[in-house]
Design an enzyme around this catalytic site. Structure first.
Site, PDB file in Angstrom:
ATOM      1  N   ASP A 197       0.860  -1.188   0.000  1.00 11.42           N
ATOM      2  CA  ASP A 197       0.000   0.000   0.000  1.00 11.42           C
ATOM      3  C   ASP A 197       0.889   1.228   0.000  1.00 11.42           C
ATOM      4  O   ASP A 197       1.685   1.432   0.920  1.00 11.42           O
ATOM      5  CB  ASP A 197      -0.884  -0.036   1.251  1.00 11.42           C
TER       6      ASP A 197
ATOM      7  N   ASP B 265      -3.222   2.552  -5.818  1.00 11.87           N
ATOM      8  CA  ASP B 265      -2.043   2.593  -4.943  1.00 11.87           C
ATOM      9  C   ASP B 265      -1.846   1.309  -4.131  1.00 11.87           C
ATOM     10  O   ASP B 265      -1.230   1.327  -3.073  1.00 11.87           O
ATOM     11  CB  ASP B 265      -2.082   3.820  -4.025  1.00 11.87           C
ATOM     12  N   GLU B 266      -2.383   0.197  -4.640  1.00 15.01           N
ATOM     13  CA  GLU B 266      -2.197  -1.077  -3.943  1.00 15.01           C
ATOM     14  C   GLU B 266      -1.791  -2.181  -4.924  1.00 15.01           C
ATOM     15  O   GLU B 266      -2.292  -2.215  -6.046  1.00 15.01           O
ATOM     16  CB  GLU B 266      -3.500  -1.527  -3.283  1.00 15.01           C
TER      17      GLU B 266
HETATM   18 MG   LIG Z   1      -2.426   4.086   0.301  1.00  8.28          MG
END
Ligand SMILES: [Mg+2]
Length: 445
Positions: A16, A111-112
């Protein structure tokens, strides 16, 4: 299924990015590094921050803070209009950087990233080393302002939880032997899938803390959530694996023997051609990984999810067929699995994929694919593979080995079979296999 005797292994890494949009801005503009900054949709006091840098978070500014309020909390805060194109570019570059350390199985959001670990990679010390290499690769290949938190766990659900437990630049592992007590201090809202509404419902049933939730047995969990979801959660929170990397529900033993890659398609690829190109690429990546980790596979499954229009969703809802993806997209899904004599070369697997692909449904509600996943099951270690009586007639194994060398040297997606595909269109499939419909799992992220 026993939940007691899980070995202490990590099957998944969840990566993350920390304050992603704000960090990209700090990467693009070195003068903003170390300073409080917020990304906004438009510069106006009435809008809200869509991301805040760690320096801004120290002042209490966070995602959802009104810009006027943010200026009061943190006078001098730098406000920047976000550029989704730029963030998507960085997301792509980060995925490639992670790929160098460990192939990405799935991108749950911009964003992962999720990586599935195989074989000895699952040993805690090796998993930790891979996680550190991932951080280094992002730092070195994408930018020094980009930090991530990585969660290591026996299932995807716990890996996501672990990635949230230490920020920024975190690295947390949740070992089955330490579960569930290693998560007993969390809040109910820290659980993926538990939002404000679910939390209120749990509270109304007398569950207000994680400790109370973890004290429930399977039946208690099932009646609390009033669905099979409670049952799944019971097992996940204790380190069980009940789904593979692409979200298929399988047994614990099968997860250890499967390899999956999946992808949420960018809007411009949500067409039959675009989704095929992605499936093709995923297959290529998975086949290379299969060989790198010295496995053969006897099964290939493909899953496609199709975005529905509002009218289609309403019609299908009356038939109870609509699912909701974690992104909120209403969709119907399709999946099929083929079983065949175990192999590890890309050409054979590609033939299977093409055959499966040609059988996907064709109606109007199957025109906008937005998610593609492929899973190889029944993995067999190379040394247990029975060599074929007759040698590989087309030197498919040699060809695959050469491709792997080139791809390792020049980057993951250098060499594809794209150029060979048209020539193969008319060639008959030479391997026999059976096809069966696939059940796909629930979404929780
Ligand atoms: Mg994040």
């Amino acid at each position: 299924m026993s939940t007691l005797a899980h070995p202490d292994r990590f099957s998944f890494l969840h990566i993350d990015l920390n304050s992603f949009f704000a960090s990209v801005e700090q990467q693009l503009h070195p003068e903003y590094r170390g300073k409080p900054l917020a990304v906004v949709p438009t510069v106006a006091d009435t809008t809200v921050c869509i991301a805040a840098s760690y320096e801004a978070k120290a002042f209490g500014v966070k995602t959802g803070t009104q810009v006027g309020e943010a200026k009061k909390l943190c006078p001098g805060i730098i406000l920047i209009e976000g550029s989704h194109t730029e963030y998507a570019k960085y997301s792509h570059a980060i995925t490639e950087a992670v790929d160098l350390a460990c192939p990405v199985s799935h991108n749950p959001s911009i964003d992962e990233m999720v990586c599935q670990l195989m074989g000895r990679e699952q040993e805690p010390s090796r998993a930790r080393k891979i996680a550190l290499e991932i951080k280094q690769s992002i730092y070195k290949n994408v930018g020094v302002a980009l930090r991530c938190s990585i969660g290591m766990a026996p299932n995807r659900y716990l890996a996501k939880i672990a990635s949230d437990m230490q920020k920024p630049d975190g690295l947390i592992g949740l070992l089955p032997s330490q579960l569930p007590r290693a998560i007993a201090h969390l809040e109910l809202r820290d659980l993926p899938g538990v939002g404000a509404r679910t939390e209120a419902r749990l509270n109304s049933k007398g569950i207000t803390t994680m400790e109370q939730l973890l004290a429930l047995d399977r039946n208690g969990m099932r009646s609390l959530f009033d669905s099979v979801w409670g049952d799944r959660m019971y097992h996940w929170l204790r380190g069980a694996q009940t789904e593979d990397a692409t979200g298929h529900n399988v047994s614990q033993a099968e997860v250890q023997k499967s390899l999956g890659h999946s992808h949420v398609l960018a809007p411009e690829h949500r067409s039959p051609e675009g989704s095929w190109a992605v499936a093709h690429k995923l297959l290529h990546k998975a086949a290379m990984r299969l060989r790198m980790e010295h496995f053969y596979t006897g099964s290939l499954a493909v899953t496609i999810r199709y975005q529905l229009t509002r009218e289609q969703a309403e019609t299908q809802a009356t038939r109870g067929k609509v699912k909701r993806h974690y992104s909120g997209i209403k969709n119907s899904g399709w999946g099929m699995e083929a079983r065949f004599r175990d192999c590890q070369d890309t050409l054979t697997l590609l033939e299977v994929l093409r055959s499966l692909w040609s059988q996907r449904p064709q109606g109007p509600e199957y025109q906008k694919p937005f998610f593609v996943g492929i899973t190889m099951r029944n993995l067999i270690p190379e040394d247990e593979h029975q060599a074929e009586l007759f040698a590989d007639p087309n030197n498919r194994a040699d060809l695959s080995a050469t491709m792997d060398k080139l791809n390792l040297k020049y980057g993951h997606t250098t060499l594809h079979f794209a150029g060979m595909l048209p020539a193969r269109e008319s060639a008959p499939t030479r391997i026999a296999f059976t096809q069966i419909p696939v059940q796909y799992g629930v979404d929780y992220m």
